[in-house]
Design an enzyme around this catalytic site. Structure first.
Site, PDB file in Angstrom:
ATOM      1  N   HIS A 273       0.124  -3.435  10.524  1.00 24.24           N
ATOM      2  CA  HIS A 273      -0.899  -4.184  11.255  1.00 24.24           C
ATOM      3  C   HIS A 273      -1.423  -5.351  10.399  1.00 24.24           C
ATOM      4  CE1 HIS A 273      -4.444  -4.398  14.097  1.00 24.24           C
ATOM      5  NE2 HIS A 273      -4.975  -4.979  13.033  1.00 24.24           N
ATOM      6  N   GLU A 274      -1.867  -5.021   9.188  1.00 23.90           N
ATOM      7  CA  GLU A 274      -2.427  -6.077   8.324  1.00 23.90           C
ATOM      8  C   GLU A 274      -1.357  -7.081   7.909  1.00 23.90           C
ATOM      9  OE1 GLU A 274      -5.537  -6.394   8.312  1.00 23.90           O
ATOM     10  OE2 GLU A 274      -5.995  -4.388   9.085  1.00 23.90           O
ATOM     11  N   HIS A 277      -1.120  -9.647  10.555  1.00 23.87           N
ATOM     12  CA  HIS A 277      -2.143 -10.686  10.341  1.00 23.87           C
ATOM     13  C   HIS A 277      -1.702 -11.613   9.205  1.00 23.87           C
ATOM     14  CE1 HIS A 277      -5.365  -9.289  12.951  1.00 23.87           C
ATOM     15  NE2 HIS A 277      -5.441  -8.107  12.387  1.00 23.87           N
ATOM     16  N   GLU A 303      -5.279 -10.882  16.477  1.00 27.47           N
ATOM     17  CA  GLU A 303      -5.052  -9.464  16.711  1.00 27.47           C
ATOM     18  C   GLU A 303      -3.717  -9.222  17.428  1.00 27.47           C
ATOM     19  OE1 GLU A 303      -6.867  -7.446  15.167  1.00 27.47           O
ATOM     20  OE2 GLU A 303      -6.519  -5.487  16.081  1.00 27.47           O
TER      21      GLU A 303
HETATM   22 ZN    ZN Z   1      -6.551  -6.415  13.150  1.00 22.11          ZN
END
Ligand code: ZN
Length: 509
Positions: A273-274, A277, A303
């Site tokens: 997830h990170e 980003h 997101e």
């Molecule tokens: Zn996030």
């Protein structure tokens, strides 16, 4: 040309402001990852000095003059994003930012800063003791302050005060549109979750409960994120209590994660997830660094990048076809009992629960909708703060079918409201919708995309996202970016069909 002179000067001021702000960002990263506990007092002085300097520069009347000179020259006019030349897009975004900051009276800004810093502290203690009464007067004060803030900024045409708040995170999002988007989404998600529960076979979760050494987990998530395309020559991975991504420049992007010896898949999911980003931040055009064209479009789009890698890649069968055979190199024989199918099914368990940050892919958006309904009513003045716990619990019963045993696991679980972040939550749900729509478009453009995942190849996906999302910075507003990249307005169809196709397979129903 007088106009370009003003533009160059404006950009120069903006780049310097960004350098200053990025120093603050680095200190904030350090505070969460490296700083010894004894550093907190001096750190808060450093942060407050930098924030003050940045605010002073960002509201310098000189910026207002330069913006007007640029606009007189025909740059940046119109908020629609139809004029997408680089100088126009920069002027449009900088105007929006300048107006927003200068519309707020200094007294309100400092009252908000002081109140949120105290309220966060009170919230943490109230949560610990599950004592809403303790947080209640702070939330009442914050609601008063954010309503005043919304009033100062002014509602957009045809909109309402809450819209002025969401604009800071997702420009152009409107409460009325979100309601139209969320209502059918909620019904169909609830129906799907019900169907899985009553007709499906729940996979076993044992795969995610095997105890695995944390240093091995760390080596593994590094290996996976590097393979995804997160560039460790321009980024770092460290540990923090709550995972986050901090990008100060495409050449220096810091992501964090957390580990527990019996929750390897959670660490894998959060790190992917990170890294999603992070890949976005690393993919922003370096020549525009420090200006809006070198920044992410919105929190919803940000997101979408993290959710896309976490869910559409990391929870796909093709990914596990590649990933499962790698496990032995990192964990020896500890996971030998889990074949591809068992691992894949384990990471896709759906379970209505109480805590948003632990929610699965299907129930997550429902947690967000609860918060959206409540804060909308608070800002509208249609809900008393004292009634928040009862409303929260009723919505959890209604949307997720769970009983909230106490406020710690209920309305006191999130830090956001204590920080004054109203209008922020819906960006999480928008991220899910954007992710699904972008992923479907990438699949149409790259027909063998998932076969590539099964071979551990992710470069084509990263390149597609780079070209259609990252490279544009803030050139287009989020809605326009979505239309250009996917050929359609943002909707819930791609998200719902992704979830129902996958989960019906996982649950064999
Ligand atoms: Zn996030």
């Amino acid at each position: 040309m007088a106009g370009m002179g003003a533009y160059d000067e404006l950009i120069e001021l903006q780049r310097r402001l960004h350098v200053l702000e990025s120093v603050g960002e680095l200190l904030a990263w350090d505070q969460e990852t490296m700083m010894p506990a004894g550093g907190i007092e001096h750190r808060s002085r450093q942060m407050s000095l930098l924030a003050g300097l940045a605010h002073e520069r960002a509201t310098d009347p000189k910026i207002g003059e330069l913006l007007s000179a640029c606009e007189d020259d025909g740059l940046g006019t119109g908020p629609s994003g139809s004029d997408d030349r680089a100088p126009s897009a920069n002027v449009r975004e900088l105007r929006r930012r300048y107006d927003r900051l200068t519309k707020l009276p200094a007294a309100l800004v400092s009252e908000l800063a002081e109140t949120t810093s105290l309220a966060q502290h009170e919230w943490a203690r109230a949560r610990e003791r599950s004592d809403f009464g303790r947080f209640r007067p702070w939330l009442e004060k914050l609601v008063r302050l954010v309503r005043r803030k919304a009033e100062c900024i002014g509602s957009p045409e045809g909109g309402e005060p809450w819209d002025a708040l969401v604009d800071a995170y997702e420009f152009g999002a409107r409460a009325a549109d979100l309601r139209v988007l969320f209502a059918p989404l909620r019904e169909r998600l609830s129906a799907l979750i019900d169907e899985l529960r009553t007709r499906g076979t729940r996979p076993d979760r044992a795969f995610n409960a095997v105890k695995l050494p944390i240093d091995r987990q760390e080596a593994f998530v590094r290996f996976v994120t590097e393979r995804m395309g997160f560039d460790y020559a321009r980024g770092r991975l460290d540990r923090s209590a709550h995972p986050f991504c901090s990008g100060t420049h495409p050449g220096d992007v810091r992501i964090t994660t957390r580990f527990r010896d019996d929750l390897m898949c959670d660490a894998l999911g959060s790190t992917m997830h990170e890294a999603g980003h992070g890949i976005y931040e690393q993919g922003l055009p370096p020549e525009h660094a420090g200006t809006p064209l070198g920044e992410a479009v919105s929190l919803g789009i940000h997101e979408s990048q993290s959710r896309l890698w976490e869910n559409h890649v990391g929870r796909s069968l093709a990914f596990w076809r590649w990933c499962q055979p790698q496990l032995g190199r990192f964990f020896g024989s500890a996971l030998d009992a889990f074949d591809v199918e068992r691992a894949y099914r384990a990471v896709n368990v759906v379970e209505p629960s109480l805590i948003r940050v632990e929610a699965d892919e299907a129930t997550y958006s429902l947690h967000v909708m609860v918060r959206f309904e409540i804060e909308l009513d608070l800002v509208r003045g249609e809900l008393e703060v004292a009634d928040v716990p009862a409303r929260w619990n009723a919505l959890y019963r209604d949307y997720l079918g769970v009983e909230v045993p106490d406020d710690r696991q209920g309305c006191l679980q999130d830090v956001h409201w204590s920080c004054g972040l109203f209008g922020y939550f819906p960006t999480y749900a928008l991220g899910n919708l954007y992710a699904a729509q972008l992923f479907a478009a990438a699949e149409r453009a790259i027909p063998d995309l998932t076969e590539q995942f099964a071979r551990g190849e992710f470069a084509a996906l990263a390149a597609w996202l780079g070209e259609h999302v990252h490279a544009h910075g803030m050139r287009y507003p989020a809605g326009e970016l979505c239309r250009r990249a996917t050929g359609a307005e943002l909707g819930a169809e791609a998200y719902l069909s992704h979830l129902s196709d996958k989960l019906r397979g996982v649950y064999r129903c």
